[in-house]
Design a protein around this motif. Structure first.
Motif, short mmCIF file in Angstrom:
data_model
loop_
_atom_site.label_atom_id
_atom_site.label_comp_id
_atom_site.label_asym_id
_atom_site.label_seq_id
_atom_site.Cartn_x
_atom_site.Cartn_y
_atom_site.Cartn_z
N GLY A 201 0.84 -1.20 0.00
CA GLY A 201 0.00 0.00 0.00
C GLY A 201 0.87 1.24 0.00
N ASP A 231 1.87 -1.64 -4.76
CA ASP A 231 0.51 -1.12 -4.84
C ASP A 231 -0.16 -1.74 -6.07
OD1 ASP A 231 -0.80 1.59 -3.37
OD2 ASP A 231 -1.81 0.93 -5.21
N ASP A 249 -0.52 -6.84 -6.96
CA ASP A 249 -1.77 -7.03 -6.22
C ASP A 249 -1.46 -7.96 -5.05
OD1 ASP A 249 -4.22 -7.82 -5.24
OD2 ASP A 249 -5.08 -8.32 -7.20
N ASP A 272 -0.43 -2.41 4.75
CA ASP A 272 -1.33 -1.25 4.79
C ASP A 272 -1.98 -1.12 3.41
OD1 ASP A 272 -2.64 1.04 5.61
OD2 ASP A 272 -0.94 2.37 5.25
C1 LIG Z 1 -4.13 3.22 3.07
S1 LIG Z 1 -3.35 3.42 1.52
C2 LIG Z 1 -1.66 3.25 1.92
C3 LIG Z 1 -1.14 4.43 2.68
C4 LIG Z 1 0.35 4.44 2.89
N1 LIG Z 1 0.87 3.15 3.32
C5 LIG Z 1 0.69 5.47 3.97
O1 LIG Z 1 0.76 5.12 5.16
O2 LIG Z 1 0.92 6.63 3.59
C6 LIG Z 1 -3.77 1.91 0.75
C7 LIG Z 1 -3.15 1.67 -0.62
O3 LIG Z 1 -3.33 0.29 -0.91
C8 LIG Z 1 -3.54 0.12 -2.29
N2 LIG Z 1 -4.24 -1.16 -2.53
C9 LIG Z 1 -5.57 -1.43 -2.48
N3 LIG Z 1 -5.80 -2.71 -2.79
C10 LIG Z 1 -4.60 -3.29 -3.00
C11 LIG Z 1 -4.16 -4.61 -3.37
N4 LIG Z 1 -5.05 -5.61 -3.55
N5 LIG Z 1 -2.84 -4.83 -3.53
C12 LIG Z 1 -1.95 -3.83 -3.35
N6 LIG Z 1 -2.29 -2.57 -3.02
C13 LIG Z 1 -3.60 -2.30 -2.84
C14 LIG Z 1 -4.34 1.34 -2.69
O4 LIG Z 1 -4.19 1.62 -4.07
C15 LIG Z 1 -3.79 2.43 -1.77
O5 LIG Z 1 -2.83 3.21 -2.45
#
Ligand SMILES: C[S@@+](CC[C@H](N)C(=O)[O-])C[C@H]1O[C@@H](n2cnc3c(N)ncnc32)[C@H](O)[C@@H]1O
Length: 380
Positions: A201, A231, A249, A272
């Motif tokens: 994330g 991400d 993913d 996250d």
């Molecule tokens: C809460 S944000 C992350 C915030 C970051 N870690 C921070 O603390 O600043 C969640 C992120 O997870 C990504 N995301 C959502 N589903 C996902 C998946 N299945 N695999 C990887 N990333 C994913 C989203 O695109 C988003 O950018």
């Protein structure tokens, strides 16, 4: 201007490891990577660390030499801070240099990338270009502050707290959440190790040009670490030195296998990402084996375990298909040696500790093979 860079993260990892050794070892490593490449990588790191907002314009010439005179194998680099706050690295000085900092390159490499307490300024000579006069004596030049901040970034790699870095980077881990206090408790003792860290994330959701806040925070908090972020949206263009972003993913085993091929074994994993219970559980199964013994696996935002629209379950607290239910079963695994006729889980013998906070869990990897109590005490 040609900007040099350490060509690969591998070279940077080598330099960081050498930074914990003696001058001769650092000098050998510098020679094999290339003096100009190292100088620019080190100064790029210094710029990444320095908060120059509101600083007066200045041009600082760094003359980084090979060591004691004769000062061989040196390289010059100029940091230009403009009136509008923009910053540039240049190879040529101009007539308007504010200050010249001469220092041995191995000493600077150790200060920037070495373990806690290893920074030193023994070889540093700082010269101001402006001549002192009776009129200016006792009236500090405003550009002193710009130079001070740059030098502080070299000399004080471990100064900033995680909460400070979190707010500065714009991550929601502090403020919306209160996570840095817990992270700091578990991470401060390993802060100066050359760790490999993966965060799932990157942030910024659908916008490929946004995100990376927490990765920058980790990069700054762990000055010797290689930081990776994944991400589902391709945000690889946000990669920087020591900070690699890959598209993957977290629910896709093929994607995660490819990520592990690039990162190698991990010391810290932080989930996250989607916060969907099924993803959290599947990701753990795939990534936990890649965590080194002594490493830490962290899962954020566990409140989603109670929310059906994140695949959680409202009013059900020990369902193995929810992230919190899954973690609760692992608590029994910690005590597996004391429980008769329990179906063994693959994590029983390698999860050594668990720490729970509001919406946050830390799982410590390590040998959990201590014997259980004797049968006479258990009443068997
Ligand atoms: C809460 S944000 C992350 C915030 C970051 N870690 C921070 O603390 O600043 C969640 C992120 O997870 C990504 N995301 C959502 N589903 C996902 C998946 N299945 N695999 C990887 N990333 C994913 C989203 O695109 C988003 O950018």
């Amino acid at each position: 201007m040609t900007e040099y860079a350490v060509r690969t993260q591998t070279d940077l990892k080598r330099l960081i490891r050498a930074a914990g050794a003696c001058d001769d070892t650092i000098a050998e490593c510098v020679k094999s990577i290339g003096v100009d490449a190292v100088v620019h990588a080190v100064m790029r790191e210094v710029l990444d660390r320095t908060d120059l907002r509101g600083c007066p314009a200045a041009e600082v010439l760094f003359r980084l030499h090979g060591g004691a005179p004769p000062q061989s194998q040196g390289s010059d680099v100029v940091i230009r801070v403009a009136d509008d706050g923009t910053v540039a690295l240049a190879t040529m000085s101009t007539a308007s240099v504010t200050a010249t900092v001469a220092q041995s390159l191995p000493e600077v490499v150790r200060s920037v990338f070495g373990p806690r307490g290893s920074a030193s300024t023994a070889t540093r000579v700082l010269q101001w270009t402006a001549e002192s006069s009776p009129e200016t004596f006792g009236r500090p030049d405003p550009a002193f502050e710009t130079v001070r901040r740059l030098l502080d970034s070299i000399d004080r790699s471990y100064h900033a707290s995680l909460a400070e870095l979190c707010v500065r980077s714009g991550s929601d881990k502090w403020g919306v959440h209160q996570y840095p206090q817990h992270y700091e408790r578990h991470f401060q003792t390993v802060r100066d190790r050359p760790l490999t860290i993966l965060e799932i994330g990157v942030g910024g959701y659908d916008n490929p040009r946004r995100g990376g806040e927490s990765l920058r925070m980790w990069k700054r908090y762990f000055p010797r670490a290689a930081v990776y972020g994944i991400d589902i949206i391709d945000k690889s263009s946000l990669s920087e030195s020591r900070m690699t972003i890959l598209r993957a993913d977290q629910a896709d085993p093929v994607d995660l296998a490819r990520v592990l091929e690039i990162t190698g074994p991990l010391d810290i994993i932080i989930d996250d990402g989607s916060h969907v219970s099924a993803h959290v559980i599947a990701t753990f199964a795939l990534l936990f084996p890649a965590l080194r013994s002594g490493g830490m696996y962290v899962i954020e935002d566990l409140q989603t375990s109670y929310w059906p629209h994140f695949g959680g379950k409202a009013g059900v607290y020990d369902d193995m298909e929810t992230s919190v239910g899954f973690l609760k079963a692992m608590v029994d695994g910690l005590n597996h040696a004391e429980i008769d006729n329990r179906a063994q889980a693959s994590t029983d013998a390698c999860v050594k500790g668990m720490h729970f906070y509001h919406n946050l869990a830390f799982l410590e990897k390590g040998e959990n093979r201590d014997e259980g109590a004797p049968s006479w005490l258990r009443g068997l």
